[in-house]
Design a protein around this motif. Structure first.
Motif, PDB file in Angstrom:
ATOM      1  N   ASP A 137     -24.984  30.081  -1.233  1.00 54.24           N
ATOM      2  CA  ASP A 137     -25.632  31.333  -1.620  1.00 54.24           C
ATOM      3  C   ASP A 137     -26.060  31.323  -3.085  1.00 54.24           C
ATOM      4  O   ASP A 137     -26.425  32.353  -3.647  1.00 54.24           O
ATOM      5  N   GLY A 138     -25.985  30.141  -3.724  1.00 51.20           N
ATOM      6  CA  GLY A 138     -26.418  30.034  -5.102  1.00 51.20           C
ATOM      7  C   GLY A 138     -25.383  30.428  -6.110  1.00 51.20           C
ATOM      8  O   GLY A 138     -25.680  30.485  -7.314  1.00 51.20           O
ATOM      9  N   LEU A 148     -27.780  38.459  -3.085  1.00 53.41           N
ATOM     10  CA  LEU A 148     -28.980  38.796  -2.339  1.00 53.41           C
ATOM     11  C   LEU A 148     -29.736  37.521  -1.986  1.00 53.41           C
ATOM     12  O   LEU A 148     -29.883  36.612  -2.805  1.00 53.41           O
ATOM     13  N   ASP A 149     -30.224  37.478  -0.769  1.00 52.01           N
ATOM     14  CA  ASP A 149     -30.859  36.274  -0.232  1.00 52.01           C
ATOM     15  C   ASP A 149     -32.361  36.320  -0.496  1.00 52.01           C
ATOM     16  O   ASP A 149     -33.046  37.254  -0.064  1.00 52.01           O
ATOM     17  N   PRO A 150     -32.892  35.317  -1.221  1.00 50.66           N
ATOM     18  CA  PRO A 150     -34.345  35.288  -1.430  1.00 50.66           C
ATOM     19  C   PRO A 150     -35.098  34.690  -0.250  1.00 50.66           C
ATOM     20  O   PRO A 150     -36.332  34.613  -0.277  1.00 50.66           O
ATOM     21  N   VAL A 195     -38.212  39.427  -7.659  1.00 52.79           N
ATOM     22  CA  VAL A 195     -39.367  39.379  -8.559  1.00 52.79           C
ATOM     23  C   VAL A 195     -40.213  38.158  -8.231  1.00 52.79           C
ATOM     24  O   VAL A 195     -39.676  37.058  -8.023  1.00 52.79           O
ATOM     25  N   TRP A 196     -41.554  38.348  -8.183  1.00 53.52           N
ATOM     26  CA  TRP A 196     -42.480  37.253  -7.892  1.00 53.52           C
ATOM     27  C   TRP A 196     -43.037  36.652  -9.183  1.00 53.52           C
ATOM     28  O   TRP A 196     -43.338  37.389 -10.130  1.00 53.52           O
ATOM     29  N   SER A 197     -43.156  35.338  -9.189  1.00 54.50           N
ATOM     30  CA  SER A 197     -43.763  34.637 -10.316  1.00 54.50           C
ATOM     31  C   SER A 197     -44.630  33.496  -9.787  1.00 54.50           C
ATOM     32  O   SER A 197     -44.169  32.720  -8.943  1.00 54.50           O
ATOM     33  N   LEU A 243     -48.520  28.113  -5.665  1.00 54.11           N
ATOM     34  CA  LEU A 243     -47.075  28.227  -5.518  1.00 54.11           C
ATOM     35  C   LEU A 243     -46.590  29.541  -6.117  1.00 54.11           C
ATOM     36  O   LEU A 243     -46.838  29.826  -7.293  1.00 54.11           O
ATOM     37  N   TYR A 244     -45.851  30.326  -5.304  1.00 57.39           N
ATOM     38  CA  TYR A 244     -45.269  31.594  -5.760  1.00 57.39           C
ATOM     39  C   TYR A 244     -43.760  31.530  -5.566  1.00 57.39           C
ATOM     40  O   TYR A 244     -43.278  31.088  -4.514  1.00 57.39           O
ATOM     41  N   THR A 245     -43.016  31.962  -6.578  1.00 51.19           N
ATOM     42  CA  THR A 245     -41.551  31.911  -6.544  1.00 51.19           C
ATOM     43  C   THR A 245     -40.983  33.322  -6.496  1.00 51.19           C
ATOM     44  O   THR A 245     -41.353  34.184  -7.320  1.00 51.19           O
ATOM     45  N   TYR A 246     -40.071  33.543  -5.538  1.00 47.99           N
ATOM     46  CA  TYR A 246     -39.415  34.850  -5.347  1.00 47.99           C
ATOM     47  C   TYR A 246     -37.961  34.709  -5.777  1.00 47.99           C
ATOM     48  O   TYR A 246     -37.237  33.849  -5.272  1.00 47.99           O
ATOM     49  N   THR A 247     -37.518  35.548  -6.723  1.00 46.17           N
ATOM     50  CA  THR A 247     -36.209  35.360  -7.355  1.00 46.17           C
ATOM     51  C   THR A 247     -35.399  36.647  -7.342  1.00 46.17           C
ATOM     52  O   THR A 247     -35.909  37.726  -7.677  1.00 46.17           O
ATOM     53  N   HIS A 248     -34.093  36.498  -6.948  1.00 48.19           N
ATOM     54  CA  HIS A 248     -33.093  37.559  -7.113  1.00 48.19           C
ATOM     55  C   HIS A 248     -32.177  37.167  -8.269  1.00 48.19           C
ATOM     56  O   HIS A 248     -31.750  36.018  -8.366  1.00 48.19           O
ATOM     57  N   TYR A 249     -31.841  38.142  -9.106  1.00 46.60           N
ATOM     58  CA  TYR A 249     -30.962  37.901 -10.249  1.00 46.60           C
ATOM     59  C   TYR A 249     -29.620  38.577  -9.996  1.00 46.60           C
ATOM     60  O   TYR A 249     -29.557  39.737  -9.564  1.00 46.60           O
ATOM     61  N   ASP A 250     -28.530  37.844 -10.270  1.00 39.55           N
ATOM     62  CA  ASP A 250     -27.173  38.373 -10.108  1.00 39.55           C
ATOM     63  C   ASP A 250     -26.433  38.234 -11.435  1.00 39.55           C
ATOM     64  O   ASP A 250     -26.468  37.146 -12.035  1.00 39.55           O
ATOM     65  N   PRO A 251     -25.784  39.296 -11.915  1.00 38.20           N
ATOM     66  CA  PRO A 251     -25.142  39.219 -13.242  1.00 38.20           C
ATOM     67  C   PRO A 251     -24.012  38.204 -13.323  1.00 38.20           C
ATOM     68  O   PRO A 251     -23.694  37.729 -14.411  1.00 38.20           O
TER      69      PRO A 251
END
Length: 874
Positions: free
Chosen positions: A420-421, A479-481, A511-513, A532-540
């Motif tokens: 899960d990263g 959270l699963d991207p 967030v998309w980049s 190429l588009y990257t979808y990212t979830h951030y966890d503290p």
């Protein structure tokens, strides 16, 4: 006397024709100039500066070439040394001369010779800084250069589509730059270079599709940058090569055999063998390190080799500063050659082993075969209670019987068991300050059970926050991207939320980049670019998790991507189809239609603007792209010059002092005291502006930048120091004075200080002192000097009438001298010193008849003057 005269004539002739021309750049741009040089300088052995042998062109350093195309340079064999460059760009079919040339101080360039088929000779050449042989479309063979041993820079042979064979260079030992043999479409043979010890930059064999075998380089010890091998079927030799400072890159399906590189010890950056036809790799038994010199792009890769079934060697391999990737080798079943690296070495990046077979099928299989101590803590896994040092006991991780994420790594040797990263050590509730997945911070000291000691957390029951009897490290808590995916759009497709196109179970809120035009995750095919588009979830706690989506256009017909070009030449043609980016499909149409009826843009006929290229697809319909064409001329800043101006003169326009036909859209600047200042105007006022170099710059964007200078010297009203006065006197016809000023300024001249003339010569002067005045026409600079004009009377009439009865020197310096007078038969008639100073026309007391006489004056300083006069009796 005749012999002395002959010797003088011979020596003058010898020195006139044997000395080399005194110029920094000798340009031979026609056969007539070559022949003239051979005739006049046939014993010239050393040329100081550059020698350029070029096709007849105009405008090379203000040199205008005339005559016929150069077709024979064999007569230049007398040249032994060129201190500058040797540049050859002519229409001859063979270069076979220069048999006595031993040294070229700078570069040899043989390029753009449209008819050249063969290069031979240069066999006494021992030294050159670099050699470039390129862009010769008919060149078939290169041979010679047998004595060349050292080059401070590069040897480059390329872009010659007819080149078949290269030989020679057998004495070459050292290259200070690169050896680049590339882009030769029919090349089949190159030298062995078996005496070459050092290449300080790249060794490139690329884009030579018919070069099937290279065998040699058996003295080579160092490649100072990259080794790039492409397409060569059999590469052998390299028995002493110890170090490659940067990359090893061996690729293309035609490569089948490579050396064992048994002496190679280190590769400073990446090592890659990919997409080849190699069946066996063996050797590399002294290779220790890869990637330890360069920080970026460091890797060890063996991938996409469909015929590779066997790898042996790498017995001392201990370090890869980067990732190790062994993938997509469908016949490779044994990766035990990696065991020394895994057991005794270090990999600082990822270990990626997949899509091979047998014992090489994945990383965990190889690790289990090779590594008896997974965490390298000194305690075999058989007695280690924490095989991966994550602070979680193996018994809580299933003792290698549980693989939560099914990745081939059991949880007890997997630092992220649920994939899960987020590291297991964090999800278990333990500390990992340095974020390496290992319990606590360094050093990782362990006890005899393999458990990390001296840490305040770890080895307690892992967290199960939701009390579902499943430890948090074995169930996803971030959270699963989603998973990576590739999607296709037509330009007419509707807008869509990209999250819905990811594989897996992507969760919202990421967030998309790069950012989309919508500012959200909504993709608009008409406005957003594919890519190429990257979808990212951030966890503290656990950091970030990402998935990637590649957006493509599915159409079999591709209009390519928009492009913009600038055309700098008035009479040129450009294929707009070739200017499109991407991979456009042929067969489309252009709008507006070009004059050519196809895709060829003719700058003399077609207008600048936007040209739309359209192809049609059964699924997507009309697909279009465009090429925006702008016309701009190449900049012309004129020709640099120098100007001197009096401090009292009126302002001048610097633009007027540029030679040629400069463009009017440039800007002026100057650098004074190391600071560059832009000028508002081109007007120079000597009462305001300072002496210096004023630069005129014309910037035409894509068509380049051109600069020229006007060097301005503001003159003060000072006495000239560069004046030479030549007195042409003691003549029976015209005694004169010539004044020379070593300056490009304009001056005027006078003998009385009142009446001035532009002519610098004063004729028919009387004898005696003459005062010469010089001044600048603009009022600046002056010079005054008195000179003496020597004369003598051309006749006398000794008839005792009291008028002109004696011949004597009148206007002559006040020094001692002796005069000798001869008749026309050379008989001495009279001799008298300066203190007596005359002749009365008699010989031994008897008057002589009217006749012509010759005289010689010998001064006390050793100067001798000659003349003649007439004795007239009435």
């Amino acid at each position: 006397m005749k012999k002395i005269g002959f010797v003088l004539i011979f020596l003058l002739s010898f020195f006139a024709y044997s000395q080399c021309p005194q110029t920094e750049e000798l340009i031979l741009s026609s056969q007539e100039r070559v022949d003239e040089f051979v005739q006049n300088y046939s014993t010239c052995e050393r040329i100081v500066g550059n020698l350029r042998i070029i096709s007849a062109v105009s405008g090379v350093d203000d040199f205008t070439a005339t005559g016929t195309e150069v077709n024979d340079i064999s007569g230049l064999n007398f040249i032994k040394e060129i201190t500058g460059k040797l540049i050859i760009s002519v229409g001859i079919t063979e270069i076979s001369g220069f048999s006595n040339l031993t040294t070229v101080g700078r570069d040899i360039e043989i390029t753009n010779s449209a008819s050249l088929e063969r290069i031979s000779g240069f066999n006494n050449l021992q030294q050159a800084r670099s050699i470039t042989i390129a862009l010769n479309p008919k060149l078939k063979e290169i041979q010679g250069f047998e004595s060349l041993s050292t080059m401070n820079e590069s040897l480059e042979i390329g872009f010659s589509d007819a080149l078949e064979r290269i030989s020679g260079f057998s004495s070459l030992r050292s290259l200070g730059g690169q050896l680049n043999i590339s882009n030769n479409l029919v090349l089949t043979e190159i030298p062995s270079f078996n005496n070459l010890v050092t290449i300080s930059n790249d060794l490139n064999f690329t884009s030579n599709p018919t070069l099937m075998q290279v065998d040699g380089f058996n003295s080579l010890e160092l490649i100072g940058n990259d080794l790039n091998v492409e397409s060569i079927r059999s590469l052998t030799g390299f028995t002493k090569l110890k170090k490659i400072t940067s990359f090893v890159d061996i690729r293309k399906s035609t490569v089948e055999i490579i050396p064992s590189f048994e002496s190679l010890e280190e590769v400073g950056a990446g090592f890659r063998i990919s997409d080849t036809g190699i069946k066996e790799i063996s050797g590399f038994n002294n290779l220790l390190k890869v990637g330890h010199i360069f920080f970026l792009e460091d890797w060890f890769i063996v991938k996409n080799n469909p015929a590779l079934y066997k790898v042996e060697g790498f017995g001392r391999f201990i370090l890869v500063e980067g990732k190790v990737e062994v993938t997509n080798n469908p016949l490779l079943s044994d990766c035990s050659w990696l065991c020394n690296l895994l057991n005794n070495g270090e990999i600082t990046g990822d270990l990626i082993i997949q899509n091979n077979i047998g014992d090489c099928m994945n990383a965990i299989t190889v690790i289990q075969i090779c590594d008896i101590d997974f965490d390298d803590d000194g305690y075999p896994d058989s007695i280690d209670l924490d095989d991966d040092n994550d602070g979680i006991l193996d018994i809580d991780e299933g003792n290698r019987n549980v693989d939560t994420d099914g990745d081939g790594y059991p949880d007890s040797i997997d630092l992220d068991s649920d994939n899960d990263g987020c590291f297991d050590v964090l999800e278990a509730g333990f500390s990992d300050p340095n974020s390496d997945g290992i319990l606590g911070d360094l050093p990782d000291d362990v006890n005899i059970n393999g458990r990390i000691i001296n840490e305040t957390t770890g080895y307690t029951t892992p967290l199960d926050k939701n009390n579902n009897t499943i430890f948090d490290f074995q169930e996803i808590s971030t959270l699963d991207p989603g998973k990576n995916n590739i999607v296709e759009f037509c330009p007419s497709s509707p807008i869509v939320d990209l999250v819905t196109l990811l594989n897996g179970n992507p969760e919202p809120g990421g967030v998309w980049s790069p950012a989309l035009i919508s500012g959200t995750g909504v993709f608009d095919p008409l406005n957003d670019a594919p890519g190429l588009y990257t979808y990212t979830h951030y966890d503290p706690i656990c950091g970030e998790r990402s998935a990637q989506l590649i957006v493509e256009l599915p159409s079999r017909n591709n209009a390519g991507l928009d492009a913009e070009i600038t055309i700098c030449d008035k009479d040129t043609t450009v294929d707009l189809f070739d200017q499109l980016n991407g991979n456009p499909s042929p067969g489309g149409s252009w709008s507006p239609e070009l004059e050519s009826g196809g895709s060829i843009f003719d700058s003399s006929k077609d207008e600048e603007g936007v040209y739309v290229y359209t192809v049609f697809d059964r699924t997507c319909g009309a697909i279009s792209s465009k090429v925006t064409v702008k016309k701009t001329e190449k900049p012309n800043s004129g020709i640099s010059s120098k100007v001197s101006i009096c401090e009292f003169a009126n302002p001048i326009n610097l633009f007027d002092y540029l030679g040629g036909e400069p463009d009017t859209n440039g800007t002026w600047s100057t650098t004074l005291n190391a600071a560059t200042t832009s000028l508002v105007t081109s007007v120079f006022s000597p009462s305001i502006n300072s002496s210096g170099v004023y630069t005129y710059t014309v910037d035409n964007g894509a068509c380049g930048v051109s600069t020229s200078t006007v060097e301005v010297e503001v003159l003060q009203d000072n006495e000239l120091t560069n004046v030479t006065i030549k007195v042409n006197d003691f003549s029976s016809t015209n005694n004169n004075i010539e004044v020379f000023v070593n300056s490009e300024r304009e001056y005027e001249y006078s003998l009385d200080g009142v009446s001035y003339q532009k002519e610098n010569k004063f004729n028919n002067l009387s004898g005696g002192n003459q005062k010469v005045y010089v001044r600048g026409v603009d009022g600046c600079e002056f010079y005054i000097e008195t000179v003496f004009v020597k004369t003598y009377p051309t006749f006398f009439t000794p008839n005792n009438d009291g008028d002109n009865d004696f011949w004597q020197l009148k206007d002559f310096p006040n020094i001692n001298y002796i005069v000798y007078i001869y008749n026309r038969f050379g008989k001495l008639i009279k001799e008298f010193p300066s203190n007596i100073g005359f002749w009365d026309g008699t010989y031994r007391g008897s008057p002589l008849e009217s006749s012509d006489f010759w005289f010689k004056v010998v001064t006390e300083n050793g100067e001798i003057y000659y003349g003649n006069f007439s004795l007239l009796r009435k």
